[in-house]
Write an enzyme that holds these catalytic residues in place. Structure first.
Site, mmCIF file in Angstrom:
data_model
loop_
_atom_site.group_PDB
_atom_site.id
_atom_site.type_symbol
_atom_site.label_atom_id
_atom_site.label_comp_id
_atom_site.label_asym_id
_atom_site.label_seq_id
_atom_site.Cartn_x
_atom_site.Cartn_y
_atom_site.Cartn_z
ATOM 1 N N HIS A 195 0.809 -1.210 0.000
ATOM 2 C CA HIS A 195 0.000 0.000 0.000
ATOM 3 C C HIS A 195 0.850 1.271 0.000
ATOM 4 C CE1 HIS A 195 -3.917 -2.069 1.408
ATOM 5 N NE2 HIS A 195 -3.901 -1.871 0.114
ATOM 6 N N ARG A 302 -4.428 -13.555 -11.479
ATOM 7 C CA ARG A 302 -3.916 -14.363 -10.361
ATOM 8 C C ARG A 302 -4.970 -14.345 -9.250
ATOM 9 N NH1 ARG A 302 1.261 -11.826 -11.967
ATOM 10 N NH2 ARG A 302 2.770 -13.440 -12.504
ATOM 11 N N ARG A 338 -6.632 -17.738 -13.521
ATOM 12 C CA ARG A 338 -5.710 -18.841 -13.251
ATOM 13 C C ARG A 338 -6.095 -19.501 -11.940
ATOM 14 N NH1 ARG A 338 0.564 -18.018 -12.235
ATOM 15 N NH2 ARG A 338 -0.219 -17.098 -10.308
ATOM 16 N N GLU A 437 5.048 -23.687 -18.234
ATOM 17 C CA GLU A 437 6.058 -23.070 -17.375
ATOM 18 C C GLU A 437 6.988 -24.090 -16.741
ATOM 19 O OE1 GLU A 437 4.200 -20.691 -14.323
ATOM 20 O OE2 GLU A 437 2.694 -22.187 -13.882
ATOM 21 N N ASN A 460 8.500 -16.800 -16.238
ATOM 22 C CA ASN A 460 9.193 -16.673 -14.944
ATOM 23 C C ASN A 460 9.567 -18.059 -14.426
ATOM 24 O OD1 ASN A 460 8.261 -14.090 -15.325
ATOM 25 N ND2 ASN A 460 6.605 -14.268 -13.848
ATOM 26 N N ASP A 461 8.571 -18.939 -14.374
ATOM 27 C CA ASP A 461 8.865 -20.283 -13.872
ATOM 28 C C ASP A 461 9.594 -21.128 -14.907
ATOM 29 O OD1 ASP A 461 8.076 -20.485 -11.145
ATOM 30 O OD2 ASP A 461 6.032 -20.104 -11.810
ATOM 31 N N ARG A 471 14.066 -17.768 -9.004
ATOM 32 C CA ARG A 471 13.712 -16.472 -9.577
ATOM 33 C C ARG A 471 13.781 -15.328 -8.572
ATOM 34 N NH1 ARG A 471 7.324 -17.558 -10.835
ATOM 35 N NH2 ARG A 471 6.921 -15.384 -10.350
ATOM 36 N N CYS A 508 2.546 -14.786 -20.682
ATOM 37 C CA CYS A 508 2.102 -13.947 -19.573
ATOM 38 C C CYS A 508 3.193 -13.766 -18.524
ATOM 39 C CB CYS A 508 0.826 -14.500 -18.941
ATOM 40 S SG CYS A 508 1.041 -16.132 -18.230
HETATM 41 C C1 PEP Z 1 5.224 -17.291 -14.656
HETATM 42 O O1 PEP Z 1 5.699 -18.204 -13.990
HETATM 43 O O2 PEP Z 1 5.817 -16.766 -15.631
HETATM 44 C C2 PEP Z 1 3.909 -16.737 -14.326
HETATM 45 C C3 PEP Z 1 3.324 -15.859 -15.109
HETATM 46 O O3 PEP Z 1 3.326 -17.135 -13.163
HETATM 47 P P1 PEP Z 1 3.762 -16.599 -11.706
HETATM 48 O O4 PEP Z 1 4.719 -15.450 -11.940
HETATM 49 O O5 PEP Z 1 2.512 -16.204 -11.029
HETATM 50 O O6 PEP Z 1 4.420 -17.801 -11.123
HETATM 51 MG MG MG Z 2 4.408 -19.337 -12.654
#
Ligand code: PEP
Ligand code: MG
Length: 600
Positions: A195, A302, A338, A437, A460-461, A471, A508
């Site tokens: 916040h 999410r 998701r 992922e 990301n994953d 990460r 994404c």
């Molecule tokens: C990802 O893993 O790229 C992804 C979009 O999911 P999160 O970042 O929520 O793990």
């Molecule tokens: Mg992910």
């Protein structure tokens, strides 16, 4: 000291460059004396507790008014959330019991509960965003109980606009210190979605968070350059460094003007290829930003915030309300919900798992949902019901086996039958997407595509699990890159398989939000990108500067590359032919923490 030694890298949460003297504000919980009270004094202690809560409520109300005036009505609601935390009867009741049963002083009992809550919230990724709010509330109550002034102004805040360094920025601190006294904020803890970060952003005060150890590095009074876009703080800058920072800020302002020009324009490349840009929404607060930045739907909604940290699972109606509200905000576009990506370190209190040696390789995401159908069923039913009102779709994370998709489909069919028997309005069809992922998902991508309606790559994953690089580990930040040739090949295999199967594929993960990597995605064949809302203007503008032919040639060359450096150079050269890279540099994400905002 070299530039690198003086450069601290954190998370830029509110953009802009400011230069000024450092002031340190320690908002540590005050020292609470160990005090046991006489049995006959417990009522008085309870009354002191209630009195302190009342006084803090009036302080928070004042801050709420100030926030409403300076930042807007929406931001002022942050203080309503703090008031709810303050007056949480579950907490106050527990404190009261500690006073009555253990004869603790009000401050001792309150501190006990405050530390317990803090530990609980800090260990939880989603609640971590709200720890500063909680600390702000606890701090004020303890201050009040200890007889310290609630409205104090730290030493050193004088005539010259200063950069405030603090362990944790609370919403109260953010609005309490007026400009011109404060030029910027630096906090050791905190996240982009806290916040205080949202408030600093709305107030237009540059802010960097997550700068662990910065308080120990800065001497009050020394000059620092705070770059809230990149998320950096430079200690003791030279005259040249100051001039350079000012030049970068000017480029950033120029970039903002460019971005404004692209507002409302479609994401079409110069050779006429139309891309779809959607937004990733983590929290309800981000919905408006996504809509205002022209997101064509939500590519990743999410949902963990709905259940992490709550003692009860959310009711189905509550979920239907949220999913449908998001869907209705984008009437012409899909909203992809998701399913709960729980686990790793995100767990609801209602599903306390056995401790695991490797939680990120453990019982998480879809595995939890399939093993605990009572959790998953409610979410599937809610999506089906929301789909009766808007184009809401479902996507499942962390898939490693085709069976998981098949089982999810069975559960969807069961939920549809149930809802029909109950006579509730609900969809009789539901597009099911799969997040790509994990390396296993890419290896099996042709089979996965057969049983999915659409695919979305979570870079990301995918990067984390392919490169074996956590990460969130700042030490490995340089190795965490989707420009590694292995990732480039996985991305290509996924795009090709989707095309062969005639299924939509999007990205994404954060890669879609970074300018140069986004061009690689376009070159590899991706036409749908979902980015964090503040990045939408930049990605849209960039797409409008590039041509797919050139991006494709760069991507083909990248597929032959041996090293990350080669991939990077190839792409940068391709992009530089069409875009001033110095402008992009102004909008670049800091490498260590791919979370920042460009919005001014
Ligand atoms: C990802 O893993 O790229 C992804 C979009 O999911 P999160 O970042 O929520 O793990
Ligand atoms: Mg992910």
């Amino acid at each position: 000291m070299s530039h690198t030694d003086r450069l601290l890298v954190g998370i830029g949460v509110s953009p802009g460059v400011v230069i000024g003297p450092a002031v340190v504000v320690q908002l540590a919980l005050p020292e609470v004396p160990h005090r046991v009270v006489a049995r006959k004094a417990v009522n008085r202690e309870v009354a002191r507790l209630r009195g302190a809560v009342k006084a803090v409520r009036s302080y928070l109300e004042r801050m709420r008014e100030r926030a409403a005036r300076r930042a807007g009505a929406e931001e002022a609601k942050i203080f309503d959330a703090q008031i709810l935390m303050l007056e949480d009867e579950e907490v106050l009741g527990a404190v009261e019991r500690l006073i009555r049963e253990n004869q603790l002083s009000a401050e001792r009992a309150y501190e006990f509960k405050a530390l317990e809550l803090r530990a609980l919230w800090s260990s939880n990724t989603k609640l971590r965003d709200r720890v500063a709010d909680l600390s702000g509330v606890h701090f004020r109550v303890l201050q009040q109980l200890l007889g310290l002034p609630v409205d104090w102004i730290p030493e050193g805040l004088g005539s010259q606009p200063a950069i405030v360094f603090t362990p944790e920025l609370t919403p109260g601190l953010t609005v309490q210190f007026d400009r011109p006294h404060v030029a910027g904020f630096v906090a050791e803890q905190g996240t982009r979605t806290s916040h205080a970060a949202i408030l600093a952003h709305s107030l237009g005060i540059p802010c960097v968070m997550g700068l662990v150890g910065s308080l120990g590095r800065v001497h009050p009074g020394t000059t620092v350059i705070l770059d809230g876009t990149r998320g950096t703080v430079l200690l003791d800058p030279t005259a040249d460094e100051i001039a350079e920072a000012q030049a970068l800020d000017r480029r950033r302002i120029a970039l903002d003007r460019e971005l404004e020009r692209a507002v409302g324009q479609p994401a079409v490349t110069i050779d006429g290829v139309r891309l779809t840009l959607r937004g990733n929404v983590d929290l309800p607060e981000e919905l408006e930003a996504a809509a205002q930045h022209g997101a064509e739907g939500v590519g990743l909604l999410r949902t963990e915030f709905m259940i992490v940290g709550r003692s009860e699972l959310p009711g189905e109606d509550e979920q239907v309300g949220y999913y449908a509200r998001v869907g209705e905000r984008f009437p012409a576009h899909p909203v992809i919900v998701r399913s709960y990506d729980l686990g790793g370190d995100k767990f609801p209190l209602a599903v306390a798992p056995e401790p695991e040696a490797n939680p990120f390789l453990g019982w998480r995401a879809l595995r939890v949902c399939l093993d605990r159908p009572e959790i998953f069923r409610g979410q599937i039913r809610a999506v089906l019901r929301a789909r009766a009102r808007a184009n809401v779709q479902l996507m499942i994370p962390m898939v490693t086996q085709v069976e998981e998709i098949v089982r999810t489909r069975e559960m969807i069919a069961e939920a549809m039958d149930e809802l029909q028997r109950e006579g509730r309005p609900a969809a009789r069809d539901l597009p099911l997407g799969v997040m790509v992922e994990t390396p296993a998902a890419v290896v099996m991508i042709d089979r996965i595509a057969e049983v999915s309606d659409f695919l979305s790559v979570g870079t990301n994953d995918l990067t984390q699990y392919t490169l074996v690089v956590d990460r969130g580990n700042a030490r490995l930040a340089d190795r965490f890159t989707p420009l590694h040739p292995a990732i480039v090949r996985l991305l290509k295999a996924t795009a090709d398989a989707a095309q062969r199967a005639g299924k939509e594929v999007s990205v994404c993960g954060e890669m879609a939000s970074e300018p140069v990597p986004a061009v690689l995605l376009v070159g590899l064949g991706y036409r749908v990108l979902s980015t964090s809302p503040p990045r939408l203007p930049l990605v849209r503008w960039l797409v409008r500067q590039i041509d797919v032919g050139r991006a494709t040639r760069a991507a083909e060359a990248a597929l032959e590359a041996r090293t990350t450096g080669e991939v990077q150079t190839l792409l940068q050269e391709a992009v530089a032919e069409q875009v001033d890279l110095r402008l992009l540099d102004a909008g670049r994400l800091p490498r260590a923490r791919p979370e920042t905002s460009l919005k001014r």
